[in-house]
Enzyme design. Structure first.
Site, PDB file in Angstrom:
ATOM      1  N   SER A 207       3.289  -1.911  10.452  1.00 15.95           N
ATOM      2  CA  SER A 207       4.727  -1.993  10.706  1.00 15.95           C
ATOM      3  C   SER A 207       5.333  -3.354  10.359  1.00 15.95           C
ATOM      4  O   SER A 207       6.253  -3.824  11.030  1.00 15.95           O
ATOM      5  CB  SER A 207       5.048  -1.604  12.153  1.00 15.95           C
ATOM      6  OG  SER A 207       4.690  -0.242  12.378  1.00 15.95           O
TER       7      SER A 207
ATOM      8  N   GLU B 204      -5.457  -4.718  10.649  1.00 20.77           N
ATOM      9  CA  GLU B 204      -4.425  -3.706  10.880  1.00 20.77           C
ATOM     10  C   GLU B 204      -4.746  -2.919  12.145  1.00 20.77           C
ATOM     11  O   GLU B 204      -5.528  -1.958  12.091  1.00 20.77           O
ATOM     12  CB  GLU B 204      -4.378  -2.726   9.705  1.00 20.77           C
ATOM     13  CG  GLU B 204      -4.039  -3.365   8.382  1.00 20.77           C
ATOM     14  CD  GLU B 204      -3.445  -2.346   7.416  1.00 20.77           C
ATOM     15  OE1 GLU B 204      -2.351  -2.611   6.924  1.00 20.77           O
ATOM     16  OE2 GLU B 204      -4.058  -1.295   7.197  1.00 20.77           O
TER      17      GLU B 204
ATOM     18  N   GLY C 239       2.774  -0.959   4.253  1.00 25.23           N
ATOM     19  CA  GLY C 239       2.974   0.421   3.830  1.00 25.23           C
ATOM     20  C   GLY C 239       4.455   0.690   3.619  1.00 25.23           C
ATOM     21  O   GLY C 239       5.022   0.394   2.568  1.00 25.23           O
ATOM     22  N   GLY C 240       5.090   1.245   4.638  1.00 19.82           N
ATOM     23  CA  GLY C 240       6.472   1.729   4.547  1.00 19.82           C
ATOM     24  C   GLY C 240       7.449   0.774   3.869  1.00 19.82           C
ATOM     25  O   GLY C 240       8.199   1.180   2.970  1.00 19.82           O
TER      26      GLY C 240
ATOM     27  N   ASN D 201       0.879  -1.183   0.000  1.00 22.28           N
ATOM     28  CA  ASN D 201       0.000   0.000   0.000  1.00 22.28           C
ATOM     29  C   ASN D 201       0.907   1.220   0.000  1.00 22.28           C
ATOM     30  O   ASN D 201       1.493   1.554   1.021  1.00 22.28           O
ATOM     31  CB  ASN D 201      -0.886  -0.045   1.262  1.00 22.28           C
ATOM     32  CG  ASN D 201      -1.647   1.251   1.473  1.00 22.28           C
ATOM     33  OD1 ASN D 201      -1.770   2.067   0.561  1.00 22.28           O
ATOM     34  ND2 ASN D 201      -2.154   1.446   2.684  1.00 22.28           N
ATOM     35  N   TRP D 202       1.015   1.855  -1.164  1.00 21.54           N
ATOM     36  CA  TRP D 202       1.972   2.964  -1.293  1.00 21.54           C
ATOM     37  C   TRP D 202       1.462   4.275  -0.724  1.00 21.54           C
ATOM     38  O   TRP D 202       2.194   5.273  -0.720  1.00 21.54           O
ATOM     39  CB  TRP D 202       2.364   3.150  -2.752  1.00 21.54           C
ATOM     40  CG  TRP D 202       3.200   2.027  -3.294  1.00 21.54           C
ATOM     41  CD1 TRP D 202       3.700   0.965  -2.580  1.00 21.54           C
ATOM     42  CD2 TRP D 202       3.635   1.853  -4.633  1.00 21.54           C
ATOM     43  NE1 TRP D 202       4.422   0.149  -3.407  1.00 21.54           N
ATOM     44  CE2 TRP D 202       4.403   0.664  -4.673  1.00 21.54           C
ATOM     45  CE3 TRP D 202       3.460   2.584  -5.810  1.00 21.54           C
ATOM     46  CZ2 TRP D 202       4.986   0.197  -5.846  1.00 21.54           C
ATOM     47  CZ3 TRP D 202       4.040   2.119  -6.975  1.00 21.54           C
ATOM     48  CH2 TRP D 202       4.800   0.937  -6.992  1.00 21.54           C
ATOM     49  N   LYS D 203       0.201   4.297  -0.329  1.00 21.90           N
ATOM     50  CA  LYS D 203      -0.362   5.528   0.248  1.00 21.90           C
ATOM     51  C   LYS D 203      -0.063   6.723  -0.675  1.00 21.90           C
ATOM     52  O   LYS D 203      -0.103   6.585  -1.889  1.00 21.90           O
ATOM     53  CB  LYS D 203       0.177   5.744   1.661  1.00 21.90           C
ATOM     54  CG  LYS D 203      -0.002   4.489   2.522  1.00 21.90           C
ATOM     55  CD  LYS D 203       0.274   4.702   3.969  1.00 21.90           C
ATOM     56  CE  LYS D 203       0.043   3.389   4.713  1.00 21.90           C
ATOM     57  NZ  LYS D 203       0.123   3.511   6.153  1.00 21.90           N
TER      58      LYS D 203
ATOM     59  N   HIS E 254      -9.455   1.396   4.825  1.00 24.52           N
ATOM     60  CA  HIS E 254      -8.169   1.627   5.508  1.00 24.52           C
ATOM     61  C   HIS E 254      -8.392   2.606   6.661  1.00 24.52           C
ATOM     62  O   HIS E 254      -9.168   3.562   6.534  1.00 24.52           O
ATOM     63  CB  HIS E 254      -7.137   2.175   4.523  1.00 24.52           C
ATOM     64  CG  HIS E 254      -5.762   2.140   5.107  1.00 24.52           C
ATOM     65  ND1 HIS E 254      -5.324   3.096   5.993  1.00 24.52           N
ATOM     66  CD2 HIS E 254      -4.764   1.247   4.978  1.00 24.52           C
ATOM     67  CE1 HIS E 254      -4.096   2.781   6.378  1.00 24.52           C
ATOM     68  NE2 HIS E 254      -3.734   1.665   5.772  1.00 24.52           N
TER      69      HIS E 254
ATOM     70  N   GLY F 229       2.465   2.387  10.813  1.00 23.66           N
ATOM     71  CA  GLY F 229       3.439   3.451  10.627  1.00 23.66           C
ATOM     72  C   GLY F 229       4.095   3.919  11.913  1.00 23.66           C
ATOM     73  O   GLY F 229       4.756   4.950  11.942  1.00 23.66           O
TER      74      GLY F 229
ATOM     75  N   GLU G 236      -6.740   5.000   7.698  1.00 20.71           N
ATOM     76  CA  GLU G 236      -6.485   6.415   7.367  1.00 20.71           C
ATOM     77  C   GLU G 236      -7.691   7.014   6.654  1.00 20.71           C
ATOM     78  O   GLU G 236      -8.004   8.197   6.854  1.00 20.71           O
ATOM     79  CB  GLU G 236      -5.204   6.522   6.523  1.00 20.71           C
ATOM     80  CG  GLU G 236      -3.968   6.291   7.394  1.00 20.71           C
ATOM     81  CD  GLU G 236      -2.751   5.725   6.680  1.00 20.71           C
ATOM     82  OE1 GLU G 236      -2.708   5.728   5.436  1.00 20.71           O
ATOM     83  OE2 GLU G 236      -1.831   5.255   7.388  1.00 20.71           O
TER      84      GLU G 236
HETATM   85  P1  PGA Z   1       2.824   0.390   7.590  1.00 22.55           P
HETATM   86  O1  PGA Z   1       1.371   0.637   6.949  1.00 22.55           O
HETATM   87  O2  PGA Z   1       3.313  -0.932   7.041  1.00 22.55           O
HETATM   88  O3  PGA Z   1       3.648   1.546   7.116  1.00 22.55           O
HETATM   89  O4  PGA Z   1       2.642   0.343   9.069  1.00 22.55           O
HETATM   90  C1  PGA Z   1       0.466  -0.424   6.780  1.00 22.55           C
HETATM   91  C2  PGA Z   1      -0.819   0.074   6.184  1.00 22.55           C
HETATM   92  O5  PGA Z   1      -1.235   1.193   6.519  1.00 22.55           O
HETATM   93  O6  PGA Z   1      -1.453  -0.609   5.353  1.00 22.55           O
END
Ligand code: PGA
Length: 256
Positions: free
Chosen positions: A213, A166, A234-235, A9-11, A94, A172, A96
């Site tokens: 994470s 999640e 994500g990251g 997930n590149w956000k 998600h 994050g 966010e």
């Molecule tokens: P993260 O994000 O791996 O950077 O914690 C995961 C996500 O939001 O899908």
């Protein structure tokens, strides 16, 4: 057997050209891991170019959200019809988007239905906040999110839905749920909710990811858990070497 699925997930990271360069470098390095489904979810503006760059590979493309209407006066929004042919998956719910875009369980349910209606596969994200976790409300809350998102969804659609657990406090932040804790929520809470809704056979067949994470150093811990079928990342999905290591660990842990 449930085929493991790792989705990046590149956000709101990577421009159009960065996205294309990234997948051109990534694709050949992931080519041999055919036992693991590998998905990248770029921003909307990069979807078409990334889909094109990956068209002769078996790396799948996902979008990060969608609107539930097929078209309409919804400035800034993206309809499911616009994703057809570009994305196979779409992340829905998600944390966010729930937090910053104020998406409700009802919105998320509409989005899941719309995705399915247009042949897109939802990656449905659920997870509790730190306060809920500390108050011992995780199971009730996450079970409730799953029920609400799947309200009115027939059992024959469940093969096309991925669930991502999640915990918000792990996204994050560098803090992550232990493999055992994540497995207990996924195998216990989420699969038992699915069993109540659709029966045990379907509950056992739905693929459920962990997210929050996830990185090369803890991937093996998650993927060694019996109920965890992959990760929404994500990251660590933003770097080619890390992405490759995540997929490598998934293949190794699942004996593929
Ligand atoms: P993260 O994000 O791996 O950077 O914690 C995961 C996500 O939001 O899908």
């Amino acid at each position: 057997m449930r085929k493991p699925i790792i989705a990046g997930n590149w956000k709101m990271y990577k421009t159009l050209s960065e996205s294309v360069d990234f997948v051109r470098e990534l694709a050949p390095r992931l080519a041999s891991y055919t036992g693991v489904e590998r998905v990248v979810c770029p921003t909307f503006v990069a979807l078409a170019a990334v889909a094109d760059a990956l068209k002769n590979t078996d790396i799948r493309v996902g979008a990060q959200n969608l609107h539930w209407e097929a078209q309409g006066a919804y400035t800034s929004q993206i309809a499911p019809t616009m994703l057809q042919g570009l994305a196979e998956y779409v992340i829905i719910g998600h944390s966010e988007c729930r937090a910053y875009l104020h998406e409700t369980d009802e919105d998320i349910n509409r989005k899941v239905k719309a995705a399915l209606a247009y042949g897109l596969k939802p990656i449905l994200a659920v997870g509790e906040s730190l306060a809920q976790n500390e108050a011992g409300e995780t199971q009730t809350f996450v079970g409730g999110q799953v029920r609400a998102a799947l309200s009115g969804i027939e059992s024959d659609n469940m093969q096309n839905i991925i669930i991502a657990y999640e915990p918000i406090w792990a996204i994050g932040t560098g803090k992550n749920a232990s493999g055992e804790v994540a497995n207990a929520i996924i195998g216990g809470t989420i699969r038992s909710t699915l069993a109540q809704l659709y029966g045990n056979e379907i509950a056992q067949s739905v693929r459920i990811q962990y997210g929050g994470s996830v990185k090369p150093s803890n991937m093996l811990e998650y993927m060694s858990q019996p109920d965890i079928d992959g990760a929404l990342v994500g990251g660590a999905s933003l770097k080619v070497d890390d992405f490759v290591q995540l997929v490598e660990s998934a293949a190794k842990a699942k004996g593929l």
